[in-house]
Design an enzyme around this catalytic site. Structure first.
Site: not given
Lengths: 425, 458
Positions: B186, B267, B303
């Protein structure tokens, strides 16, 4: 998917094979326990106290006359309007454009030419703390050898913020213990002696922790001197509206500086004046020479925010823009802010009266001279400890009393405690 | 302000800058005066001059580039074409390509509104009910690590803020330690560690030849790192590739990390979104904890609960003793205080309500499955469309093997630009598309765009 299911199967096998797991010695052995936060730690201790007489005059969160937290009616109404109706898609990195616009109008003036000319680079921030932190990081990045001059005393977290941002601190005189007022000549001398072009942190109104503000005339002189020295003025305004009850009046210092032509930086918070403490909503702005510069500055502020939190929380911002953007709600807010400020001003008078009636030998007019949520009582750390240990009254050890924690029910008790502890001082 | 005193200040400026005074009088304008600028404004019928104090301290500040991910949405919004498709940022959309507020979230918010909760500061570490719920969701409520109080959890500003806290902890208490991050990862990971002043390097991860995992390269690079390196792992649904290790591969990764005395740093931004099952998606983290390793885990609810803009997540440190967890938690708090004092309350309450109310929790699981299911369907349809249209014989099955919100198409920067410029398909330049932004109805169009970009653009 079969593949995924088998990972859980292996997990079961693994954990039963490693019961009483083999631990390497901890990586975290050398990590010391951190000291309790001097301000927020007070509330923790208060909550743990079982005494029915306990009083919390520690953290600066407003309470009504029954000692209860207050959610403003204008805020409730704003929440009703926005509940469930907004999609919680990411805000832009710089936050809610509407909220920022309204914040700038509040601070710089409804019809400010700087807003019209788009000269202000501004982003939504995580309340006052977040605004200060982004500015400190910005200062460090673009003026890496600079320092920040902070008043003595100042809000404890200012030290942490600039330190963690890598900006060394220097101090300037501010509080005058003997008079419990402003050390104006010391302040002016220190501004003068600082090298040209230094960064200065100023409290726009309702200085925290002392409650001691310069007068309008003194602000003009400070502004002139800072101009001559070419210093950069950074304002922390956490109490606009809360000090006098009138947001326009509380922005006076800032307006003086703007009239004088300073290019200021400003941290604004809605924690107190809109009671949005836990929502973490505020604004950081930097007044630039022109629109182009403002756009560049804003882009750099965003570049600092992205690796801290990506984009700021929406809920509080929606509340603020709903309230400030609707004339009816805004009027309601102005009334409610005045009610809060007036209650505190009333408590100041009552506390002082009580102490004088008790026959205290010490002078207490500073209680009513000071302004905003806090009163620098003059109590020593040892006296504060006695306040807590003997009377279950919780405050920070610098003698700061949060006036919002006083009410008609406990002001007599607190006055009595102060008197008991100081009468032989 | 009397004009004489203004002029005297102007004189001081002049003498400091040793330049001649020249003033152009205009209705409203500027004139240079040495290093300062005289600003004119008309007020109440007279021209008044105020000397702007210095040239701005920020004169030399350059314009920062737009964010490579969040900037895509901005560009998309500016596009007027009807055909435009936003496959940039990882935000879930319905089949109608509308943002989606989960029903459980609406219910939770209404509950909160009815209760009339106050808005007081949370403690620095965040909402206790949230912290408990999030650790249990991650590790399982009966996980020994939780029972033994070895888990330090601090509410953070979604994934980014939680990662930043972890990075700051590393910088302060593990001086000289490095973080190993996947190639690719990311985009914001690098910014976070850079700004936190933690050095990083990469381990091989994506294999462009197979559009799959370079497992041997990954293991080699982890082995080669100096002992005590932090290894950043994506718990599930790797971003940007969508390529996750298999369970066997996870075991090997855990072994190597343990042998080398590295510290795993997970993560977890898509728990529930990868397979549709919250527990399944946490299996990798639970494996490492079960091995007895000390682990850092950043979580995000952006999300899986659609709480993007509320900024709700957590930093968890699972350590070898409860005493150690207590110390670590206190230091995480000390890092958070000068960043934002205490975290925002609204998102935390939503999560605590949803996870803590059995009926809502069940409903959430169902909505989670629905969202993940829609993405799986879209993957299948995209794959079917491309395979039937593309006659070149290229193997597109990687689309089906990848998991989560994203697919790494294998398109390079030029090809990605073609997607945008010719087809109005917005994506990130690394070839990543967000399937969450794709509808079944648009799969054919996207297939055409991908085939064209892959074959006709180099």
């Amino acid at each position: 998917m079969a593949i995924r299911n088998s990972l859980s199967g292996q997990l079961l096998r693994r954990s039963s094979a490693v019961s009483g797991a083999r631990f390497i010695s901890s990586w975290f052995r050398s990590i010391e326990p951190a000291p309790k936060d001097p301000i927020l730690g007070v509330t923790e201790a208060f909550l743990a106290d079982q005494s029915p007489n306990k009083v919390n005059v520690g953290v600066g969160a407003y309470r009504d006359d029954n000692g209860k937290p207050v959610v403003l009616e204008c805020v409730r109404e704003a929440e009703r309007r926005i509940a469930g109706s907004q999609f919680m898609e990411y805000l832009p990195i710089g936050g809610s454009v509407k909220m920022v616009e309204e914040s700038l109008k509040l601070a710089y003036g409804e019809n400010s030419e700087f807003i019209k000319d788009k000269r202000i680079g501004a982003v939504q921030a995580l309340s006052g703390t977040g605004a200060c932190r982004i500015f400190a990081a910005f200062q460090h990045r673009f003026h890496p050898t600079s320092q920040i001059y902070i008043p003595v005393p100042t809000w404890a977290n200012h030290h942490n913020i600039w330190r963690d941002a890598g900006v060394p601190m220097k101090t300037f005189r501010y509080y005058h213990p003997e008079s419990r007022g402003l050390d104006f000549s010391g302040l002016m001398e220190d501004i003068k002696n600082a090298p040209d072009g230094s960064f200065f942190l100023l409290h726009a109104c309702a200085h925290n922790p002392t409650g001691v503000d310069p007068s309008e005339e003194q602000w003009r002189e400070i502004s002139s001197l800072i101009k001559v020295k070419g210093h950069f003025p950074f304002f922390d305004m956490a109490y606009q509206g809360f000090a006098s009850g009138d947001p326009e009046r509380d922005a006076k210092a800032i307006r003086i500086f703007l009239e004088d032509g300073h290019l200021i930086g400003l941290a604004q918070s809605y924690a107190k004046n809109m009671g949005l403490y836990g929502q973490r909503v505020g604004c950081l702005s930097v007044l630039c020479e022109d629109e182009k510069q403002a756009v560049a500055v804003k882009s750099q502020l965003q570049l600092l925010a992205r690796p801290m939190y990506s984009n700021p929380p929406v809920h509080g911002a929606l509340i603020v823009s709903t309230v400030l953007g609707d004339p009816e709600l805004k009027n309601l807010w102005l009334k409610e802010v005045k009610v809060m400020a007036d209650r505190i001003i009333g408590m100041r008078a009552t506390l002082r009266e009580n102490l004088e009636k008790l026959g205290s030998p010490l002078p207490w007019q500073h209680i009513t001279n000071q302004i905003g949520m806090f009163c620098y009582s003059g109590l020593t750390p040892e006296q504060v400890d006695r306040m807590t240990n003997e009377f279950h009254i919780y405050m920070t050890r610098n003698g700061r009393i949060s006036m919002a924690g006083l009410n008609t029910g406990n002001v007599g008790y607190v006055a009595n405690a102060i008197h008991e502890i100081t009468k032989s001082a | 302000m009397a004009s004489s005193s203004v002029l005297s200040v102007a004189t001081q400026c002049v003498s400091r800058n040793a330049s001649s005074l020249s003033i152009n009088e205009t209705h409203k304008g500027k004139a240079k005066l040495g290093g300062s600028t005289l600003r004119f404004s008309k007020s109440s019928g007279r021209i008044s001059m105020t000397v702007a104090v210095n040239v701005s301290r920020f004169e030399a500040i350059p314009m920062a580039p737009p964010d490579p991910i969040l900037g895509v949405s901005e560009a998309f919004r500016a596009d007027t074409s009807d055909a435009k498709l936003n496959l940039g940022v990882g935000a879930y959309r319905t089949e109608e390509l509308q943002p989606y507020v989960l029903n459980v979230v609406k219910k939770a918010e209404n509950l909160m509104l009815e209760r009339g909760d106050n808005k007081e500061y949370l403690p620095i570490e965040g909402l206790a009910a949230f912290n408990k719920a999030t650790a249990e969701l991650l590790l399982g409520a009966d996980n020994p690590a939780i029972k033994e109080q070895r888990v330090a959890t601090v509410q953070g500003l979604s994934g980014t803020g939680s990662l930043r806290l972890g990075a700051a902890l590393i910088e302060r208490y593990f001086p000289g330690a490095k973080v190993l991050i996947s190639a690719p990862t990311w985009g914001n990971h690098k910014n976070i560690f850079n700004d936190a002043r933690v050095p990083w390097s990469e381990y091989r991860y994506y294999d462009p030849r197979t559009v799959g995992l370079d497992f041997e390269g990954m293991i080699e690079d982890i082995k080669a790192a100096p002992e005590g390196t932090f290894v950043l792992l994506h718990g599930c649904a790797h971003n940007p590739t969508g390529i996750d290790p298999t369970p066997e591969q996870w075991e090997k990764i855990a072994d190597v990390i343990q042998q080398k005395n590295h510290i795993p740093f997970f993560d977890v931004a898509y728990q529930g979104f990868a397979s549709g099952s919250l527990d399944e998606d946490a299996a990798s983290v639970r494996l490492f904890v079960a091995c007895g390793m000390e682990v850092l885990v950043a979580q995000s609810y952006s999300k899986n609960l659609g709480l993007y803009a509320e900024r709700i997540g957590a930093m968890n440190v699972i350590s070898s003793s409860s005493e150690s967890a207590t110390r670590v938690k206190s230091q995480l708090k000390r890092l958070a205080r000068p960043m934002y004092s205490n975290p925002p309350v609204h998102g935390a309450k939503i999560v605590a309500n949803v996870v803590g109310t059995p009926a809502l929790f069940d409903e959430w699981k169902a909505e989670m499955e629905m969202m993940a299911g829609r993405i799986k369907n879209v993957r299948q349809k995209l794959y079917d469309s491309i395979s039937s249209k593309d006659k070149s014989g290229k193997d597109w099955s990687f689309i089906l093997k990848q998991i989560g919100m994203f697919s790494y198409t294998g398109l390079n920067k030029n090809q990605s630009d073609n997607m945008t410029n010719k087809w109005h398909v917005y994506m990130t330049k690394d070839g990543r598309i967000s399937l969450a932004g794709l509808s079944l109805a648009k799969c054919e169009y996207l297939a055409d765009a991908i085939i064209d970009s892959f074959h006709n653009v180099s």
